[in-house]
Design an enzyme around this catalytic site. Structure first.
Site, PDB file in Angstrom:
ATOM      1  N   SER A 222      34.618  29.836  29.199  1.00 40.86           N
ATOM      2  CA  SER A 222      35.653  30.774  29.634  1.00 40.86           C
ATOM      3  C   SER A 222      35.117  32.198  29.776  1.00 40.86           C
ATOM      4  O   SER A 222      34.227  32.458  30.574  1.00 40.86           O
ATOM      5  CB  SER A 222      36.820  30.702  28.642  1.00 40.86           C
ATOM      6  OG  SER A 222      37.955  31.385  29.111  1.00 40.86           O
TER       7      SER A 222
ATOM      8  N   ASP B 222      24.598  36.614  38.411  1.00 43.27           N
ATOM      9  CA  ASP B 222      24.815  36.856  39.838  1.00 43.27           C
ATOM     10  C   ASP B 222      24.235  38.185  40.295  1.00 43.27           C
ATOM     11  O   ASP B 222      23.798  38.332  41.438  1.00 43.27           O
ATOM     12  CB  ASP B 222      26.312  36.816  40.153  1.00 43.27           C
ATOM     13  CG  ASP B 222      26.843  35.387  40.282  1.00 43.27           C
ATOM     14  OD1 ASP B 222      26.034  34.451  40.187  1.00 43.27           O
ATOM     15  OD2 ASP B 222      28.067  35.226  40.479  1.00 43.27           O
TER      16      ASP B 222
ATOM     17  N   LYS C 189      34.484  26.187  32.070  1.00 40.35           N
ATOM     18  CA  LYS C 189      35.928  26.475  32.114  1.00 40.35           C
ATOM     19  C   LYS C 189      36.146  27.660  33.034  1.00 40.35           C
ATOM     20  O   LYS C 189      35.933  28.805  32.663  1.00 40.35           O
ATOM     21  CB  LYS C 189      36.496  26.770  30.725  1.00 40.35           C
ATOM     22  CG  LYS C 189      37.998  27.086  30.740  1.00 40.35           C
ATOM     23  CD  LYS C 189      38.517  27.378  29.344  1.00 40.35           C
ATOM     24  CE  LYS C 189      40.002  27.708  29.369  1.00 40.35           C
ATOM     25  NZ  LYS C 189      40.290  29.026  29.977  1.00 40.35           N
TER      26      LYS C 189
END
Length: 556
Positions: free
Chosen positions: A295, A306, A320
């Site tokens: 999460s 990224d 998740k």
């Protein structure tokens, strides 16, 4: 609260009136017609049960059971919180609760303290891990097996709880009167310079103070001369989305896109950006993750990956990628409901399970690796969606042997450590403590006298083979031959201990250090012996390799 028959009748009447209004203002085939129709059926079923069922119907319990079954059919994160559980909900989101700072666990048919918050009322009173709770405010737990000790311990800050405790190493119980306080659950449980210039932050949760704690830890480490950072998110289940966003903001420039949420309610869809000036955009970072990183913790790891801001090291994360919001319901109840999926800057969603299209048995389908789509980081490195965050550097995940698993399941390390602590008040400092052969021998002797039960997979299969061949003509000869080889397949605890000693020593060390030195001691042990932390330190010591991981371009 007991709901009487009159209350039930009024409630049912309300349901019927609501369903009647739906019928009046909707057309057959309309989705709302189906909702009204099924509400009508549900109300009628409950009315019939309440009127004619042979025993008295507990309205509260029955409705809560039906709500839980309904929500379970969607996903495990859409949850109903009745009034009795609101304290639990608030603790989860704020990180605060009113109590004395302990966790109780049912271990060996007794309620024992399995965790003590450092500097909590319980810690200051002298309670420790392994202590057995006998009575809470006069209630003898042995006589009330259905009583929930956690509920009995509840109370407002400033009030007093009386508990009778059999402490480790003592033969007679002691009565403690401890004043409850507001206990703040820490998100950052360890901050340290673990090698010259290498800082370490262990983040275990994402409650309301997580970003503030990480920021303070980061600033403190920089003052101590930190030049490289290890951010440990292993076993972190996540928490508040806002805290994940704010933590990312500590490491990436103001105005940078962090995460986007997309769901059915379009006006709730939102793109979140870094709103504040970053604290550090240059220090090399390694983020540690494993299969229990989930999460909000995955958002932090994924965003830093990224933007090529950090090297991700460890095992693939949980996966998740769902967002929940909390809705207030009548009578001080709440509902946490999944409203969206989140997408990190590369455009990927890391959700691993498909709760919409389920298997025949009702379990969620896992997205197949073959269906994963390719995305790219800021520098053009290849990343994929569906199934968690894949580390830039994978570490070996060693599975525990069946013997070690059995020891853990039966709380053997815990019970031995409690027993040992009762007889030996002190051990070596956490920084140098190690389980040597002499201590392992004591563990073996204690284990042989304990109620530990274990059967090796080989012995289990031999017994099954003997059972299925019992009716065969050659069974007597076969049985004789098998029995002659008993020494080869029969479980022997001493042999298991010898074969798995290298695996068992660190498990026993961790438990013993936790008993003697609590979380602070375990932190010191981990920095010294955790192989994943050691791998991160080694990679940071190779700046050329570290940089090459982040600059490798794979985009066409």
């Amino acid at each position: 609260m007991r709901i009487n028959r009159r209350t039930i009748q009024i409630t049912l009447l309300g349901l019927l009136l609501v369903s009647g209004l739906f019928f009046a203002f909707t057309k057959p085939g309309d989705r709302f017609f189906e909702i009204a129709k099924n509400l009508d059926i549900y109300a009628t079923v409950f009315k019939e049960l309440n009127t004619y069922y042979v025993d008295e119907v507990d309205a509260k319990k029955s409705v809560e059971t039906s709500i839980e079954a309904l929500l379970k059919s969607f996903d495990p994160y859409t949850v109903y919180y009745p009034e009795d559980d609101i304290d639990e909900f608030l603790q989860m989101t704020t990180g605060k609760y009113q109590g004395i700072g302990i966790i109780l666990s049912d271990i060996n048919h007794a309620q024992r303290i399995s965790f003590v918050e450092e500097n909590s009322p319980a810690h200051k009173a002298g309670l420790g891990i392994g202590d057995q709770i006998l009575r809470i405010n006069g209630t003898l737990l042995e006589e009330k097996p259905d009583a929930d000790p956690a509920i009995l311990m509840k109370g407002s800050a400033g009030s007093t709880v009386e508990i009778e405790v059999l402490q480790v190493g003592k033969s007679n119980p002691t009565l403690f009167s401890i004043k409850r306080e507001t206990v703040q659950i820490k998100n950052v449980v360890n901050t340290a310079i673990i090698r010259p210039g290498v800082g370490y932050i262990l983040l275990e949760d994402f409650n309301a103070s997580a970003s503030k704690e990480v920021k303070n830890a980061l600033i403190d480490l920089k003052k101590q001369g930190m030049q490289q950072l290890i951010l440990d998110l292993r076993n972190n289940p996540g928490g508040l989305l806002t805290q994940a966003i704010d933590i990312c903001n500590l490491f990436i420039p103001k105005g940078t896109k962090i995460v986007e949420t997309r769901g059915k309610v379009e006006e709730w869809n939102k793109s979140y950006q870094a709103l504040n000036q970053a604290v550090d955009t240059e220090t090399p970072i390694i983020v540690l993750i494993n299969n229990r990183t989930a999460s909000a913790a995955e958002i932090v790891a994924g965003v830093l990956q990224d933007y090529d801001r950090a090297v991700i090291l460890g095992q693939k994360s949980f996966g998740k990628g769902l967002v929940q919001v909390t809705r207030d319901l009548p009578y001080r109840t709440k509902m946490k409901i999944t409203t969206a999926k989140y997408f990190i800057p590369s455009g990927r969603c890391i959700q691993a399970l498909d709760y919409k299209n389920k298997n025949i048995d009702g379990s969620a389908k896992a997205y197949q690796d073959s269906a994963a789509r390719v995305f790219y980081t800021k520098n053009g490195r290849k990343v994929v969606d569906g199934g968690g965050i894949l580390p830039d550097q994978l570490t070996d995940k060693k599975s525990l042997s069946p013997f070690a698993q059995a020891l853990l399941k039966q709380d053997i390390f815990f019970l031995f450590s409690s027993n040992y602590h009762g007889m030996h008040p002190n051990i070596a400092p956490a920084e140098v403590f190690a389980v040597d052969d002499a201590l392992l021998e004591q563990f073996k002797n204690w284990l042989n006298k304990s109620q530990f039960s274990f059967e090796t997979p080989v012995e289990n299969q031999v017994k099954k083979l003997l059972e299925v061949t019992r009716d065969q003509p050659a069974y007597a000869t076969f049985h004789k031959n098998i029995q002659e080889q008993t020494g080869q397949w029969m479980t022997r605890i001493d042999r298991e201990l010898e074969q798995h000693s290298s695996e068992l020593k660190p498990l026993l060390e961790q438990e013993m250090i936790m008993h003697y030195y609590l979380q602070q001691g375990l932190n010191k042990w981990s920095i010294r012996k955790d192989p994943t932390i050691q791998s991160a330190v080694e990679l940071l010591a190779k700046p050329t390799k570290f940089a090459s991981i982040l600059t490798r371009r794979e985009k066409p």
